[in-house]
Scaffold this motif. Sequence first.
Motif, PDB file in Angstrom:
ATOM      1  N   ASP A  51      12.267  16.010  41.405  1.00 39.47           N
ATOM      2  CA  ASP A  51      13.225  16.776  40.260  1.00 39.47           C
ATOM      3  C   ASP A  51      13.157  17.302  39.297  1.00 39.47           C
ATOM      4  OD1 ASP A  51      14.563  14.042  41.195  1.00 39.47           O
ATOM      5  OD2 ASP A  51      15.593  15.351  38.972  1.00 39.47           O
ATOM      6  N   ASP A  52      12.624  15.831  38.013  1.00 38.07           N
ATOM      7  CA  ASP A  52      11.596  15.961  37.058  1.00 38.07           C
ATOM      8  C   ASP A  52      10.592  16.625  36.150  1.00 38.07           C
ATOM      9  OD1 ASP A  52      13.213  14.094  36.574  1.00 38.07           O
ATOM     10  OD2 ASP A  52      12.274  12.193  36.970  1.00 38.07           O
ATOM     11  N   LEU A  53       9.379  17.361  37.943  1.00 37.93           N
ATOM     12  CA  LEU A  53       8.230  18.064  37.768  1.00 37.93           C
ATOM     13  C   LEU A  53       8.388  19.620  38.005  1.00 37.93           C
ATOM     14  CD1 LEU A  53       5.385  18.922  37.385  1.00 37.93           C
ATOM     15  CD2 LEU A  53       5.300  18.199  40.087  1.00 37.93           C
ATOM     16  N   LEU A  54      10.002  19.637  38.716  1.00 34.84           N
ATOM     17  CA  LEU A  54      10.752  20.693  38.800  1.00 34.84           C
ATOM     18  C   LEU A  54      11.602  21.419  37.194  1.00 34.84           C
ATOM     19  CD1 LEU A  54      11.160  22.848  41.269  1.00 34.84           C
ATOM     20  CD2 LEU A  54      12.847  22.159  41.469  1.00 34.84           C
ATOM     21  N   ASP A  55      12.414  20.264  37.109  1.00 38.31           N
ATOM     22  CA  ASP A  55      12.846  20.630  35.800  1.00 38.31           C
ATOM     23  C   ASP A  55      11.529  21.673  34.880  1.00 38.31           C
ATOM     24  OD1 ASP A  55      15.322  20.520  36.864  1.00 38.31           O
ATOM     25  OD2 ASP A  55      15.774  18.594  36.258  1.00 38.31           O
ATOM     26  N   ALA A  56      10.834  20.213  34.657  1.00 37.57           N
ATOM     27  CA  ALA A  56      10.064  20.792  33.272  1.00 37.57           C
ATOM     28  C   ALA A  56       8.921  21.356  33.424  1.00 37.57           C
ATOM     29  CB  ALA A  56       8.447  19.605  33.203  1.00 37.57           C
ATOM     30  N   LEU A  57       8.579  22.265  34.792  1.00 42.38           N
ATOM     31  CA  LEU A  57       8.215  23.611  35.219  1.00 42.38           C
ATOM     32  C   LEU A  57       9.269  24.918  35.008  1.00 42.38           C
ATOM     33  CD1 LEU A  57       6.518  23.470  38.401  1.00 42.38           C
ATOM     34  CD2 LEU A  57       5.540  23.453  36.246  1.00 42.38           C
ATOM     35  N   ALA A  58      10.495  24.920  34.826  1.00 35.91           N
ATOM     36  CA  ALA A  58      11.098  25.472  34.106  1.00 35.91           C
ATOM     37  C   ALA A  58      11.399  25.330  32.905  1.00 35.91           C
ATOM     38  CB  ALA A  58      13.043  24.772  34.751  1.00 35.91           C
ATOM     39  N   GLY A  59      10.900  24.545  32.673  1.00 37.30           N
ATOM     40  CA  GLY A  59      11.528  25.023  31.106  1.00 37.30           C
ATOM     41  C   GLY A  59       9.954  25.226  30.586  1.00 37.30           C
ATOM     42  N   LEU A  60       8.961  25.143  31.359  1.00 36.87           N
ATOM     43  CA  LEU A  60       7.566  25.976  31.088  1.00 36.87           C
ATOM     44  C   LEU A  60       7.861  27.543  30.868  1.00 36.87           C
ATOM     45  CD1 LEU A  60       4.775  26.317  30.373  1.00 36.87           C
ATOM     46  CD2 LEU A  60       4.192  25.899  32.415  1.00 36.87           C
ATOM     47  N   THR A  61       8.149  27.836  31.759  1.00 32.67           N
ATOM     48  CA  THR A  61       8.522  29.233  32.697  1.00 32.67           C
ATOM     49  C   THR A  61       9.593  30.020  30.738  1.00 32.67           C
ATOM     50  OG1 THR A  61      11.259  29.671  33.493  1.00 32.67           O
ATOM     51  CG2 THR A  61       9.053  29.599  34.708  1.00 32.67           C
ATOM     52  N   VAL A  62       9.975  29.182  30.175  1.00 34.54           N
ATOM     53  CA  VAL A  62      10.909  29.720  29.238  1.00 34.54           C
ATOM     54  C   VAL A  62      10.397  29.460  28.308  1.00 34.54           C
ATOM     55  CG1 VAL A  62      13.185  28.990  27.697  1.00 34.54           C
ATOM     56  CG2 VAL A  62      13.433  28.408  29.870  1.00 34.54           C
ATOM     57  N   ALA A  63       9.399  28.266  27.988  1.00 30.96           N
ATOM     58  CA  ALA A  63       8.138  28.612  26.961  1.00 30.96           C
ATOM     59  C   ALA A  63       7.104  29.516  26.966  1.00 30.96           C
ATOM     60  CB  ALA A  63       7.675  27.093  26.800  1.00 30.96           C
ATOM     61  N   LEU A  64       7.508  30.001  28.036  1.00 33.26           N
ATOM     62  CA  LEU A  64       6.224  31.557  28.548  1.00 33.26           C
ATOM     63  C   LEU A  64       6.872  32.592  27.863  1.00 33.26           C
ATOM     64  CD1 LEU A  64       4.604  29.797  31.135  1.00 33.26           C
ATOM     65  CD2 LEU A  64       3.125  30.369  29.406  1.00 33.26           C
ATOM     66  N   ASP A  65       8.223  32.370  28.199  1.00 29.82           N
ATOM     67  CA  ASP A  65       8.987  33.431  27.651  1.00 29.82           C
ATOM     68  C   ASP A  65       8.674  33.857  26.201  1.00 29.82           C
ATOM     69  OD1 ASP A  65      10.028  35.984  28.432  1.00 29.82           O
ATOM     70  OD2 ASP A  65      12.391  35.555  28.172  1.00 29.82           O
ATOM     71  N   LEU A  66       9.343  33.008  25.585  1.00 32.43           N
ATOM     72  CA  LEU A  66       9.536  33.011  24.279  1.00 32.43           C
ATOM     73  C   LEU A  66       7.508  33.216  24.036  1.00 32.43           C
ATOM     74  CD1 LEU A  66      11.675  29.265  23.693  1.00 32.43           C
ATOM     75  CD2 LEU A  66      12.424  31.731  23.266  1.00 32.43           C
ATOM     76  N   ALA A  67       6.882  32.224  24.128  1.00 32.24           N
ATOM     77  CA  ALA A  67       5.925  32.893  23.686  1.00 32.24           C
ATOM     78  C   ALA A  67       5.568  34.376  23.653  1.00 32.24           C
ATOM     79  CB  ALA A  67       4.401  31.993  23.724  1.00 32.24           C
ATOM     80  N   THR A  68       5.876  34.883  24.635  1.00 31.11           N
ATOM     81  CA  THR A  68       5.413  36.509  24.111  1.00 31.11           C
ATOM     82  C   THR A  68       6.485  36.799  23.964  1.00 31.11           C
ATOM     83  OG1 THR A  68       6.027  36.329  26.513  1.00 31.11           O
ATOM     84  CG2 THR A  68       3.600  36.114  26.195  1.00 31.11           C
ATOM     85  N   GLY A  69       7.242  36.872  22.979  1.00 24.50           N
ATOM     86  CA  GLY A  69       8.632  37.686  22.864  1.00 24.50           C
ATOM     87  C   GLY A  69       9.635  37.948  23.062  1.00 24.50           C
ATOM     88  N   GLY A  70       9.827  36.601  24.505  1.00 27.12           N
ATOM     89  CA  GLY A  70      11.102  37.188  25.360  1.00 27.12           C
ATOM     90  C   GLY A  70      12.454  35.891  24.430  1.00 27.12           C
ATOM     91  N   GLY A  71      13.113  35.468  25.633  1.00 24.13           N
ATOM     92  CA  GLY A  71      14.155  34.321  25.347  1.00 24.13           C
ATOM     93  C   GLY A  71      15.191  35.258  24.879  1.00 24.13           C
ATOM     94  N   GLN A  72      16.558  34.300  25.373  1.00 20.72           N
ATOM     95  CA  GLN A  72      18.239  35.245  24.638  1.00 20.72           C
ATOM     96  C   GLN A  72      18.314  33.503  25.105  1.00 20.72           C
ATOM     97  OE1 GLN A  72      20.359  36.462  27.961  1.00 20.72           O
ATOM     98  NE2 GLN A  72      19.335  35.975  28.865  1.00 20.72           N
ATOM     99  N   SER A  73      19.599  33.133  23.666  1.00 21.39           N
ATOM    100  CA  SER A  73      20.051  31.537  23.384  1.00 21.39           C
ATOM    101  C   SER A  73      21.614  32.409  23.653  1.00 21.39           C
ATOM    102  CB  SER A  73      19.536  31.722  21.816  1.00 21.39           C
ATOM    103  OG  SER A  73      20.509  32.185  20.963  1.00 21.39           O
TER     104      SER A  73
END
Length: 247
Positions: free
Chosen positions: A202-224
């Motif tokens: 579950d730690d790995l799964l949560d890190a992968l979920a965070g990675l999807t957010v990081a990728l979105d932020l890197a391409t101009g996406g994201g919401q806070s």
Amino acid sequence: MWVAGVDGCRAGWIAAFMKVGDPASARIAVAPDLAAIVDTPERPAIVAVDIPIGLPEWTEGSGRIPEQLIRPLLGQRQSSVFAIPSRQAVYAADYGDACALALATSDPPRKVSRQGFGLFPKIREIDSLLQARPELADRIFEVHPELAFWALNGGQALEQPKKVKGASFEPGMRLRRGLLRQSGLLDEALIASPPPRGAAADDLLDALAGLTVALDLATGGGQSFPDPPGRDAHGLPVAIWTLGSPP
């Protein structure tokens, strides 16, 4: 540009690194401290980490504003969003002191849960790192895995938990892996990989979920949540980030 999704684990921190636009570049690593992740040779431009950033001096209601905002979105999973008490309580030496300080710095007065208290060493670690190196505040973003999966699920809360009584719950784990696959952001081999030594599945799964957010932020996406982010007494951002729209 490299990015990373990070979660705490038994050995310290687990990080999933990936070069934007190159899913095959992804790798998973465990590090003893967060500084080792931000200073890794990849020098990730965005680090999405599942740990609170920005601490209140005084708490009103059920925790910080980000926590109050995202709980209603998560349905049955909202219990995974802990109420973070004041900075004084987080820096307390033991559980009794933390409860006393939390009571004295909250309205209505609230003690600290044992589970929340277990997070305090890692909260102190990132708080100290960002105060010592304030330039990192532009690279490190607070995320919450269940909010990431909420976004990946089209803005719908997940009904199944990923853990039950402290153990992995496979139907919930499969559901979340399926959402990662549907996103198209990550390589199948990365999603299916076993956790490294010192980290749980579950730690790995949560890190992968965070990675999807990081990728979105890197391409101009994201919401806070909130938008725009708040600031604590030390100028650190106070917001939980997720994907801006379903990928």
